[in-house]
Design a protein around this motif. Structure first.
Motif, PDB file in Angstrom:
ATOM      1  N   PRO A  29       0.577  -1.209  -0.112  1.00  0.00           N
ATOM      2  CA  PRO A  29       0.070  -0.046  -0.012  1.00  0.00           C
ATOM      3  C   PRO A  29       0.864   1.192  -0.114  1.00  0.00           C
ATOM      4  O   PRO A  29       0.526   2.326  -0.685  1.00  0.00           O
ATOM      5  N   ASP A  30       2.012   1.228   0.623  1.00  0.00           N
ATOM      6  CA  ASP A  30       2.861   2.440   0.583  1.00  0.00           C
ATOM      7  C   ASP A  30       3.268   2.792  -0.715  1.00  0.00           C
ATOM      8  O   ASP A  30       3.360   4.070  -1.026  1.00  0.00           O
ATOM      9  N   GLU A  31       3.397   2.022  -1.736  1.00  0.00           N
ATOM     10  CA  GLU A  31       3.812   2.322  -3.171  1.00  0.00           C
ATOM     11  C   GLU A  31       2.659   3.098  -3.722  1.00  0.00           C
ATOM     12  O   GLU A  31       2.951   3.841  -4.419  1.00  0.00           O
ATOM     13  N   VAL A  32       1.309   2.671  -3.291  1.00  0.00           N
ATOM     14  CA  VAL A  32       0.358   3.303  -4.240  1.00  0.00           C
ATOM     15  C   VAL A  32       0.285   4.712  -3.434  1.00  0.00           C
ATOM     16  O   VAL A  32      -0.045   5.815  -4.237  1.00  0.00           O
ATOM     17  N   LEU A  33       0.534   4.818  -2.125  1.00  0.00           N
ATOM     18  CA  LEU A  33       0.270   6.207  -1.333  1.00  0.00           C
ATOM     19  C   LEU A  33       1.531   6.952  -2.171  1.00  0.00           C
ATOM     20  O   LEU A  33       1.152   8.368  -2.009  1.00  0.00           O
ATOM     21  N   THR A 135      14.144  -1.473  -4.008  1.00  0.00           N
ATOM     22  CA  THR A 135      13.842  -1.236  -5.254  1.00  0.00           C
ATOM     23  C   THR A 135      12.213  -0.921  -5.356  1.00  0.00           C
ATOM     24  O   THR A 135      11.743  -0.742  -6.358  1.00  0.00           O
ATOM     25  N   ALA A 136      11.740  -0.921  -4.314  1.00  0.00           N
ATOM     26  CA  ALA A 136      10.224  -0.731  -4.257  1.00  0.00           C
ATOM     27  C   ALA A 136      10.105   0.723  -4.442  1.00  0.00           C
ATOM     28  O   ALA A 136      10.912   1.662  -4.465  1.00  0.00           O
ATOM     29  N   ALA A 137       8.756   1.080  -4.989  1.00  0.00           N
ATOM     30  CA  ALA A 137       8.549   2.504  -5.067  1.00  0.00           C
ATOM     31  C   ALA A 137       8.332   3.320  -4.086  1.00  0.00           C
ATOM     32  O   ALA A 137       7.087   3.784  -3.496  1.00  0.00           O
ATOM     33  N   ARG A 138       9.295   3.361  -3.162  1.00  0.00           N
ATOM     34  CA  ARG A 138       9.311   4.156  -2.083  1.00  0.00           C
ATOM     35  C   ARG A 138      10.729   5.145  -1.937  1.00  0.00           C
ATOM     36  O   ARG A 138      11.517   4.956  -3.008  1.00  0.00           O
ATOM     37  N   MET A 139      11.027   5.782  -1.112  1.00  0.00           N
ATOM     38  CA  MET A 139      11.914   6.616  -0.854  1.00  0.00           C
ATOM     39  C   MET A 139      13.398   6.368  -0.319  1.00  0.00           C
ATOM     40  O   MET A 139      14.316   6.988  -0.451  1.00  0.00           O
ATOM     41  N   GLU A 140      13.491   4.813   0.082  1.00  0.00           N
ATOM     42  CA  GLU A 140      14.594   4.544   0.448  1.00  0.00           C
ATOM     43  C   GLU A 140      15.745   4.636  -0.293  1.00  0.00           C
ATOM     44  O   GLU A 140      16.878   5.296   0.376  1.00  0.00           O
TER      45      GLU A 140
END
Length: 478
Positions: A29-33, A135-140
């Protein structure tokens, strides 16, 4: 030889990204947000979080629950390439790889041998945790990129005592504007600025740090009430997690993403023990430590402290860099300790191969995921207004196949937001999708109890150690 080993390290990294990109890591869900305001910026030039519209005040106009840099980065990417999750994940993969190269350059500047630096690079780019969280669509990845960049500026003596500290401060500030956790690593940058440019360079370093923050404050103004609600709710949630999680819970969160996690924990303990012994031996013999050793200890303690206070699995990504640094230090040490670095590489590579065996040879993960989403689509065939709190998150699949759906994403039950702010929006939903009954928001639980709903539940048919091992619970109005 150096170019050949670089090619092998890089090729394996990009091959792993390529075979898993659309399936793994599992869509959270984080990636959607994070995708929602990025897409809004790409298409409309503003940062609206449309998937939280009506759930948290101000989301229809401004995204203030996180600093904006990652949204701008991914939004810029989406403005050039197709507006899909794959686009953002590819961009993240390149950022992670560039960060790895920057990390390698940093090690060489710290007088780490070329061979040990490549060992560190391999232990970083071959670790399954990096693919699970980096590699997930987050900011790490972006947070680490700007932090490593700040260290490169802080060790770049080609510039004057003005420009290097100034740029180091700007890069560190941009790291914290990707995610606030970047600020907790600032002591590492500050130490290197002091060692390389002296205390007189601090004003320039501080000025560089302030400038991007002023831009963020300008963006927030004049909507401080929205900022207090959106960002404040996040801080409250972090505080609640810190108070709730025991030390055992924190260890579970820490080890969750590693391949062969129990063995990896043992390796980490042995690595840190060996480094403590070597550091004390050096202090006893020479009465001082080299700069590279001091940088390592400041770095590892900064990350461990931030992980202890945050209690979220995503942030464990940042421990990979100091751990790889430590492996490089051991690799440059003659004797038994250097063998631990090689064992770490073998462990990472073995766990990577085992993960691929589970996901692609023992099971056809793509076919399983497609079948799961088809099942979910059938369950929602009569729905128009859907609320998602699911793993894997079906948002991108539903967005593509059911453009008529009005989809909203989850608000964690821990967020301290008055129910009056979102109860009408929740009541307008005709379907809810969850992966864990225990995590359902209390207001939603009351609504589900008071009305008549059809309930359907199933588990994705995979082995227990598979990354798709989740349950799905669907509520639809009767």
């Amino acid at each position: 030889m150096a170019y050949a080993s670089f090619f092998i390290i890089s090729a394996l990294f990009f091959f792993q990204v390529w075979i898993n990109l659309d399936i793994f890591p599992v869509v959270w869900p984080d990636e959607v947000l994070f995708f929602s305001p990025s897409l809004s910026f790409a298409t409309e030039g503003n940062l609206q979080t449309n998937v939280l519209n009506g759930l948290i005040p101000g989301m229809e106009s401004k995204t203030l629950w996180m600093p904006p840099l990652y949204f701008l980065f991914s939004g810029f990417t989406l403005s050039i390439f197709p507006d899909s999750l794959t686009t953002v994940r590819i961009a993240n993969a390149f950022i992670v790889y560039l960060t790895g190269l920057g990390f390698y350059i940093l090690l060489r500047r710290q007088s780490i041998s070329e061979f040990a630096s490549q060992i560190a690079l391999a232990s970083l780019l071959w670790e399954p945790l990096l693919f699970r969280f980096g590699t997930a669509a987050r900011m790490e990845g972006l947070t680490a990129f700007f932090f490593i960049l700040s260290l490169l500026f802080a060790t770049n003596k080609r510039f004057t005592n003005l420009w290097s500290p100034l740029l180091a401060g700007i890069a560190l500030s941009l790291s914290s504007l990707s995610h606030p956790i970047g600020a907790s690593f600032g002591l590492v940058t500050l130490f290197l600025v002091w060692r390389n440019f002296g205390i007189r360079s601090f004003p320039w370093f501080i000025l560089g740090g302030i400038l991007p923050i002023l831009c963020w404050l300008y963006y927030i103004h004049p909507n401080w009430d929205w900022f207090e609600i959106q960002f404040g709710a996040q801080l409250t949630r972090k505080r609640n997690l810190l108070q709730t999680f025991s030390l055992i819970d924190k260890l579970k969160v820490f080890s969750f993403g590693f391949g062969f996690s129990k063995v990896r924990l043992i390796v980490i303990v042995i690595e840190l023990t060996a480094l403590v012994f070597l550091a004390f031996r050096t202090l006893k013999e020479f009465k001082t430590l080299n700069q590279k050793w001091i940088v390592f200890w400041i770095w590892i303690f900064s990350v461990l402290l931030s992980l202890y206070t945050s209690s979220e699995g995503w942030y464990v990504f940042h421990i990979l860099y100091p751990l790889a640094f430590g492996m490089a230090l051991l690799c440059d040490t003659k004797g038994f300790y250097s063998k631990l670095a090689f064992f770490g590489i073998i462990l990472s590579l073995s766990s990577l191969l085992y993960t691929n065996h589970i996901h692609w040879f023992r099971t056809d993960s793509k076919q399983i995921l497609e079948s799961h989403f088809q099942h979910l689509e059938m369950s929602l065939k009569n729905s128009k207004f859907v609320y998602l709190q699911a793993l894997p998150d079906p948002y991108f699949d539903l967005r593509k196949k059911r453009p008529d759906l009005n989809i909203l994403e989850f608000i964690p039950g821990e967020l301290d937001i008055p129910s009056e702010a979102y109860i009408k929006t929740i009541q307008s939903r005709d379907s809810f999708v969850f992966y864990d009954d225990q995590l359902i928001n209390h207001v939603i639980k009351d609504i589900l109890k008071k009305s008549a709903w059809n309930r359907e539940e199933w588990e994705i048919p995979v082995p227990s150690n598979h990354w798709l091992h989740y349950k799905t619970i669907v509520y639809t109005k009767k």
